[in-house]
Design a protein around this motif. Structure first.
Motif, PDB file in Angstrom:
ATOM      1  N   ASP A  80      39.384  39.831  41.675  1.00  0.00           N
ATOM      2  CA  ASP A  80      37.962  39.712  42.007  1.00  0.00           C
ATOM      3  C   ASP A  80      37.647  38.618  43.032  1.00  0.00           C
ATOM      4  N   PRO A  81      38.199  37.398  42.919  1.00  0.00           N
ATOM      5  CA  PRO A  81      37.875  36.388  43.943  1.00  0.00           C
ATOM      6  C   PRO A  81      38.272  36.815  45.344  1.00  0.00           C
ATOM      7  N   GLN A  82      39.348  37.597  45.459  1.00  0.00           N
ATOM      8  CA  GLN A  82      39.768  38.058  46.778  1.00  0.00           C
ATOM      9  C   GLN A  82      38.861  39.166  47.292  1.00  0.00           C
ATOM     10  N   ALA A 301      44.457  30.502  32.801  1.00  0.00           N
ATOM     11  CA  ALA A 301      45.209  31.427  31.941  1.00  0.00           C
ATOM     12  C   ALA A 301      44.344  32.614  31.532  1.00  0.00           C
ATOM     13  N   ARG A 302      43.074  32.356  31.230  1.00  0.00           N
ATOM     14  CA  ARG A 302      42.167  33.455  30.876  1.00  0.00           C
ATOM     15  C   ARG A 302      41.953  34.378  32.062  1.00  0.00           C
ATOM     16  N   ASP A 303      41.840  33.805  33.264  1.00  0.00           N
ATOM     17  CA  ASP A 303      41.655  34.623  34.467  1.00  0.00           C
ATOM     18  C   ASP A 303      42.832  35.570  34.681  1.00  0.00           C
ATOM     19  N   VAL A 304      44.053  35.088  34.463  1.00  0.00           N
ATOM     20  CA  VAL A 304      45.229  35.937  34.634  1.00  0.00           C
ATOM     21  C   VAL A 304      45.140  37.148  33.715  1.00  0.00           C
ATOM     22  N   ALA A 305      44.788  36.925  32.443  1.00  0.00           N
ATOM     23  CA  ALA A 305      44.669  38.033  31.487  1.00  0.00           C
ATOM     24  C   ALA A 305      43.593  39.021  31.936  1.00  0.00           C
ATOM     25  N   THR A 310      41.976  44.366  34.300  1.00  0.00           N
ATOM     26  CA  THR A 310      41.228  45.114  35.314  1.00  0.00           C
ATOM     27  C   THR A 310      42.159  46.007  36.133  1.00  0.00           C
ATOM     28  N   SER A 311      43.308  45.470  36.533  1.00  0.00           N
ATOM     29  CA  SER A 311      44.256  46.259  37.326  1.00  0.00           C
ATOM     30  C   SER A 311      44.771  47.456  36.543  1.00  0.00           C
ATOM     31  N   TYR A 312      45.057  47.239  35.271  1.00  0.00           N
ATOM     32  CA  TYR A 312      45.545  48.348  34.444  1.00  0.00           C
ATOM     33  C   TYR A 312      44.505  49.465  34.380  1.00  0.00           C
ATOM     34  N   ASP A 313      43.241  49.098  34.188  1.00  0.00           N
ATOM     35  CA  ASP A 313      42.177  50.101  34.110  1.00  0.00           C
ATOM     36  C   ASP A 313      42.036  50.861  35.420  1.00  0.00           C
ATOM     37  N   ILE A 314      42.167  50.149  36.543  1.00  0.00           N
ATOM     38  CA  ILE A 314      42.056  50.814  37.848  1.00  0.00           C
ATOM     39  C   ILE A 314      43.215  51.784  38.057  1.00  0.00           C
ATOM     40  N   GLU A 318      40.953  54.470  34.081  1.00  0.00           N
ATOM     41  CA  GLU A 318      40.058  54.365  32.940  1.00  0.00           C
ATOM     42  C   GLU A 318      38.730  53.788  33.372  1.00  0.00           C
ATOM     43  N   GLU A 319      37.698  54.087  32.616  1.00  0.00           N
ATOM     44  CA  GLU A 319      36.372  53.521  32.867  1.00  0.00           C
ATOM     45  C   GLU A 319      36.434  52.040  32.550  1.00  0.00           C
ATOM     46  N   LEU A 320      36.100  51.208  33.505  1.00  0.00           N
ATOM     47  CA  LEU A 320      36.183  49.771  33.292  1.00  0.00           C
ATOM     48  C   LEU A 320      35.137  49.316  32.292  1.00  0.00           C
ATOM     49  N   ALA A 321      35.589  48.570  31.297  1.00  0.00           N
ATOM     50  CA  ALA A 321      34.644  47.943  30.378  1.00  0.00           C
ATOM     51  C   ALA A 321      34.069  46.723  31.062  1.00  0.00           C
ATOM     52  N   VAL A 322      32.767  46.584  31.066  1.00  0.00           N
ATOM     53  CA  VAL A 322      32.123  45.498  31.799  1.00  0.00           C
ATOM     54  C   VAL A 322      31.533  44.504  30.817  1.00  0.00           C
ATOM     55  N   PRO A 323      32.270  43.425  30.471  1.00  0.00           N
ATOM     56  CA  PRO A 323      31.697  42.400  29.622  1.00  0.00           C
ATOM     57  C   PRO A 323      30.620  41.651  30.374  1.00  0.00           C
ATOM     58  N   GLU A 324      29.886  40.815  29.633  1.00  0.00           N
ATOM     59  CA  GLU A 324      28.726  40.159  30.234  1.00  0.00           C
ATOM     60  C   GLU A 324      29.104  39.273  31.405  1.00  0.00           C
ATOM     61  N   ASP A 325      30.327  38.690  31.372  1.00  0.00           N
ATOM     62  CA  ASP A 325      30.700  37.776  32.440  1.00  0.00           C
ATOM     63  C   ASP A 325      31.532  38.465  33.523  1.00  0.00           C
ATOM     64  N   ASP A 326      31.642  39.793  33.483  1.00  0.00           N
ATOM     65  CA  ASP A 326      32.377  40.536  34.503  1.00  0.00           C
ATOM     66  C   ASP A 326      31.372  41.024  35.538  1.00  0.00           C
ATOM     67  N   TYR A 327      31.480  40.475  36.754  1.00  0.00           N
ATOM     68  CA  TYR A 327      30.435  40.735  37.731  1.00  0.00           C
ATOM     69  C   TYR A 327      30.858  41.702  38.815  1.00  0.00           C
TER      70      TYR A 327
END
Length: 538
Positions: A80-82, A301-305, A310-314, A318-327
């Motif tokens: 995401d940052p990239q 470490a949390r960012d890596v997970a 996200t990559s696995y879902d792409i 699969e339909e990406l699950a969007v948690p509240e902090d996933d922008y």
């Protein structure tokens, strides 16, 4: 900023800009040509160096940017940052230029491939009955790459360029972080920071030293509680050996502190070779272990997970699950809204203005910041790039006052009444909401004043003042120039609790239980180590 070089047959349909130096930066040069598919005209854009193609059915920079952004959202090799960096630095606005020389060979080959495979492209179009969304053009991109026989090569080259241009910074833990519970039996890889990016083949002694250190890292991980969670130690060891000693050192020297996106690239490239659950768990738990040893921060470490999920879902569709902090999805929509042309009869709205001011984007900002409502004064004078986001500005300020970024924060521009936030709900009355991870510092002007709020429970406020905008030097930014006072103590109860502690410290009456809570050593709020601050904000 992308430069779109177009062919002569489009000269009467597109604007052109021959002013200014033609950029030679990677990823910024794209060639544009019309192409016929089933007797309808489409437009093909090709990145000059890697050959990444993008399709649109209409001209106009908004159409190109929308199609490119949507394709990036499906590219598993990026994080995401990239994607955010690409959206802000490459696709936020474009310049049209006539092609200065012969057409790019990659573009020529693509045009020939399309001409030779009209039936396949027509079938792809027919599979999409309502071929109107920019997402539909991704199918044409993947078809073109597959028919050209170089789909993985092009995607990996593009990914490699992005990682060279914008590696994701790996943050170290704050000193005395309570989660650093394991003493490392290996060297901190940052001792090889000066060797990062050098050719591995030209530095065999350094590569050997890093490999030995990596092996010690793997051994300690396998023996640790984090490693014991793996179950299959033999496969986990093989995965980490491939990741650290082969993938990371294959061409250029790279360590676990070089680029936080590295495990995601490795994951996306080897997912078809190793059980995905074990691969993801090994990499995720390994970075948790690195946080426990004080090599990377807990948030890293949390960012890596999150990147791996996200990559696995792409990849698996699969339909990406969007948690509240996933922008990610909302970020894309925000940028598409920014790129949409304003209607002529509606005045420009500040929330829809550009996220970048080109005049200041490459400049450096000298700012002052002080902790509000606390005496004695705690203040900082620092320099930050105009290309930094407001989010990066806020995090820099919080870190340099010894916050640990463990709470929510926002910022307010008092001149423009803009409220920079990630919240989807709350906006102060009379203010305009702007996503703080999209807007850049370049939007600020000299003498602008900002307020950063941190930890809505303790209620910290930092008052910022833009002192000067100046050319960037060779100095690493952000950088603290002057500092006074220690800053804040997390979870102490805000300014009131900090003032009580300061009075007790001055009288030599700090409560022993509170001293234990601090880690056994009192903090002198009158002192500050400017070198430590610059380490914290790296």
């Amino acid at each position: 900023m992308a430069q779109l070089f177009y062919s002569p047959d489009l000269a009467d349909r597109l604007p052109h800009n021959n002013t200014g130096k033609i950029s030679q930066k990677p990823l910024r040069r794209w060639q544009l040509s019309p192409v016929k598919i089933d007797n309808k005209t489409y437009y093909l854009y090709v990145e000059e160096e890697t050959g990444l193609p993008v399709f649109t059915d209409k001209l106009g920079e908004g159409n190109f940017s929308q199609a490119a952004i949507n394709f990036l959202s499906e590219m598993p090799f990026l994080v995401d940052p990239q994607r955010t960096w690409l959206m802000q630095n490459v696709f936020s606005f474009n310049l049209y230029r006539p092609i200065p020389s012969a057409e790019n060979e990659k573009l020529k080959n693509y045009l020939q491939t399309i001409a030779n495979h009209q039936a396949e492209f027509k079938e792809s179009l027919n599979d999409n009955n309502d071929f109107s969304s920019t997402e539909d053009f991704n199918d044409l991109v993947y078809l073109l790459l597959a028919l050209s026989g170089n789909d993985q090569e092009v995607l990996m080259q593009f990914c490699q360029l992005v990682n060279e241009e914008h590696p994701v910074k790996v943050k170290a833990p704050r000193p005395e972080s309570k989660y650093c519970t394991i003493k490392p039996q290996f060297k901190d890889p940052r001792i090889w920071a000066d060797d990062e990016g050098k050719a591995s083949a030209d530095n065999p002694a350094t590569v050997q030293a890093i490999s030995q250190n990596n092996q010690q890292m793997i051994d300690q991980f396998i023996a640790s509680a984090d490693g014991q969670l793996m179950g299959d130690n033999k496969t986990a060891r093989r995965i980490l050996d491939q990741f650290l000693n082969h993938f990371m050192l294959k061409n250029k020297i790279c360590t676990v502190t070089t680029n936080l996106a590295a495990p995601n690239i490795f994951f996306a490239g080897t997912l078809d070779q190793i059980d995905e659950d074990l691969l993801s768990a090994t990499l995720s738990n390994f970075y948790v272990f690195l946080s426990h040893t004080g090599i990377v921060s807990q948030s890293a470490a949390r960012d890596v997970a999150d990147y791996l999920d996200t990559s696995y879902d792409i990849i698996c569709g699969e339909e990406l699950a969007v948690p509240e902090d996933d922008y990610q999805d909302k970020l894309i929509q925000q940028l598409l809204d920014e790129l949409a042309p304003a209607q002529a009869d509606i005045p420009a709205n500040v929330s829809n203005r550009q996220l970048i001011n080109p005049q200041n984007y490459g400049q450096a900002y000298v700012m002052t910041a002080k902790l509000a409502d606390f005496k004695p004064l705690a203040s900082r004078t620092f320099v930050i790039k105009g290309s930094s986001t407001i989010e990066e500005l806020a995090e820099t300020v919080i870190l340099m006052f010894h916050g640990n970024l463990g709470h929510l924060y926002d910022a307010i521009n008092e001149q423009t009444q803009e409220f920079y936030t990630q919240s989807e709900d709350f906006v102060p009355g009379g203010m305009t909401k702007v996503k703080l991870d999209l807007a850049t510092v370049s939007l600020l002007n000299e003498k602008d004043k900002l307020t950063i709020h941190y930890d809505y429970g303790d209620g910290w406020e930092f008052k910022l003042h833009v002192q000067k905008i100046q050319p960037v030097t060779n100095e690493e930014l952000p950088h603290v120039q002057r500092a006074r006072g220690y800053g804040i103590i997390e979870d102490i109860g805000g300014v009131g609790g900090l003032e009580q502690y300061y009075d007790d410290y001055q009288k030599g009456q700090v409560d022993p239980d509170f001293l234990d809570w601090l880690g056994g050593e009192a903090i002198d709020l009158d002192t500050v180590d400017i070198n430590e601050l610059n380490q914290l904000i790296k």
